[in-house]
Write an enzyme that holds these catalytic residues in place. Sequence first.
Site, PDB file in Angstrom:
ATOM      1  CE  LYS A 167     -45.263   6.150  53.637  1.00 40.86           C
ATOM      2  NZ  LYS A 167     -44.451   5.680  52.506  1.00 40.86           N
ATOM      3  NE  ARG A 208     -39.483   6.338  55.865  1.00 35.40           N
ATOM      4  CZ  ARG A 208     -40.314   7.204  55.257  1.00 35.40           C
ATOM      5  NH1 ARG A 208     -40.977   8.094  55.945  1.00 35.40           N
ATOM      6  NH2 ARG A 208     -40.448   7.177  53.966  1.00 35.40           N
ATOM      7  NE  ARG A 257     -48.387   4.197  42.439  1.00 34.64           N
ATOM      8  CZ  ARG A 257     -49.097   3.645  43.425  1.00 34.64           C
ATOM      9  NH1 ARG A 257     -48.934   4.033  44.664  1.00 34.64           N
ATOM     10  NH2 ARG A 257     -49.958   2.694  43.167  1.00 34.64           N
ATOM     11  NE  ARG A 269     -40.688  14.421  48.603  1.00 33.41           N
ATOM     12  CZ  ARG A 269     -41.217  13.401  49.268  1.00 33.41           C
ATOM     13  NH1 ARG A 269     -42.503  13.356  49.496  1.00 33.41           N
ATOM     14  NH2 ARG A 269     -40.449  12.433  49.691  1.00 33.41           N
ATOM     15  NE  ARG A 327     -37.401   8.948  48.981  1.00 32.87           N
ATOM     16  CZ  ARG A 327     -38.169   9.594  48.109  1.00 32.87           C
ATOM     17  NH1 ARG A 327     -37.638  10.259  47.107  1.00 32.87           N
ATOM     18  NH2 ARG A 327     -39.456   9.580  48.245  1.00 32.87           N
TER      19      ARG A 327
HETATM   20  P1  ADP Z   1     -41.625   8.853  51.045  1.00 31.94           P
HETATM   21  O1  ADP Z   1     -42.278   7.891  51.994  1.00 31.94           O
HETATM   22  O2  ADP Z   1     -42.420   9.040  49.804  1.00 31.94           O
HETATM   23  O3  ADP Z   1     -40.206   8.514  50.786  1.00 31.94           O
HETATM   24  P2  ADP Z   1     -41.643  10.956  53.079  1.00 31.94           P
HETATM   25  O4  ADP Z   1     -42.118  12.314  52.795  1.00 31.94           O
HETATM   26  O5  ADP Z   1     -42.439  10.134  54.032  1.00 31.94           O
HETATM   27  O6  ADP Z   1     -41.532  10.290  51.660  1.00 31.94           O
HETATM   28  O7  ADP Z   1     -40.135  11.012  53.625  1.00 31.94           O
HETATM   29  C1  ADP Z   1     -39.129  11.737  52.969  1.00 31.94           C
HETATM   30  C2  ADP Z   1     -37.778  11.570  53.684  1.00 31.94           C
HETATM   31  O8  ADP Z   1     -37.878  12.091  55.032  1.00 31.94           O
HETATM   32  C3  ADP Z   1     -37.291  10.135  53.868  1.00 31.94           C
HETATM   33  O9  ADP Z   1     -36.611   9.672  52.735  1.00 31.94           O
HETATM   34  C4  ADP Z   1     -36.357  10.305  55.090  1.00 31.94           C
HETATM   35  O10 ADP Z   1     -35.116  10.855  54.735  1.00 31.94           O
HETATM   36  C5  ADP Z   1     -37.090  11.323  55.943  1.00 31.94           C
HETATM   37  N1  ADP Z   1     -37.987  10.655  56.916  1.00 31.94           N
HETATM   38  C6  ADP Z   1     -39.347  10.693  56.911  1.00 31.94           C
HETATM   39  N2  ADP Z   1     -39.847   9.976  57.939  1.00 31.94           N
HETATM   40  C7  ADP Z   1     -38.781   9.460  58.607  1.00 31.94           C
HETATM   41  C8  ADP Z   1     -38.630   8.602  59.739  1.00 31.94           C
HETATM   42  N3  ADP Z   1     -39.687   8.130  60.414  1.00 31.94           N
HETATM   43  N4  ADP Z   1     -37.381   8.267  60.143  1.00 31.94           N
HETATM   44  C9  ADP Z   1     -36.309   8.742  59.490  1.00 31.94           C
HETATM   45  N5  ADP Z   1     -36.374   9.530  58.409  1.00 31.94           N
HETATM   46  C10 ADP Z   1     -37.596   9.886  57.957  1.00 31.94           C
END
Ligand code: ADP
Length: 190
Positions: free
Chosen positions: A14, A89, A124, A134, A146
């Site tokens: 994304k 989400r 990935r 990270r 996750r």
């Molecule tokens: P990825 O999609 O690769 O897991 P992100 O950087 O989008 O990574 O998100 C990392 C973390 O941030 C998620 O695992 C979650 O804990 C938190 N997070 C991100 N966006 C949201 C959301 N919309 N609602 C709740 N938690 C979120």
Amino acid sequence: MLNLVLFGPPGAGKGTQAEKLVKKYQLVHLSTGDVFRANIKGGTELGKLAKSYMDKGELVPDEVTIKMLESEVGKHVSPKGFIFDGFPRTTAQAQALDKFLTTKNLSITMTLALEVEVEELTKRILLRGKESGRADDQDEDIVRNRVKEYNNKTAPLKDFYLKQGKLKSVEGTGSIDEIFNSLCKEIDNG
Ligand code: ADP
């Protein structure tokens, strides 16, 4: 305005695709993950709270996330559009987003779902963890959680956007440019 939701499991690409789409369509990129990480780096209260969930691979609570997203949207004056990356989400987040955009006379144009197989995702993410440092990308248990959170809470959203006639699924494996071209085709065909 062109308001896109970029949808997909962790590691679907994304962020990578959002960066390219932002340039081509001159959109504002709003990544909830990036905003949380910036807050963690800055040592804010929001960052501390978010970290306690992110470290376990859990979603940050809806109320906090929705409030933060709304405040981020409000920072931009007359943009050409937004790319929502990593938001919504949960169904509650999607409903809140629709409601919020309606108050501004706006709406989601389409939701682009990147489709990638689970084994490829894990590969990935662990690679990204090595390269970027990270923390939530380096631990297999966190990554697994996750993906579990995605399957339980986020994947059902596909149905939400399908019912609205807004869901476009795009193959998320292949070269970055191939995937980008598929996304652009969907956007340009409306
Ligand atoms: P990825 O999609 O690769 O897991 P992100 O950087 O989008 O990574 O998100 C990392 C973390 O941030 C998620 O695992 C979650 O804990 C938190 N997070 C991100 N966006 C949201 C959301 N919309 N609602 C709740 N938690 C979120």
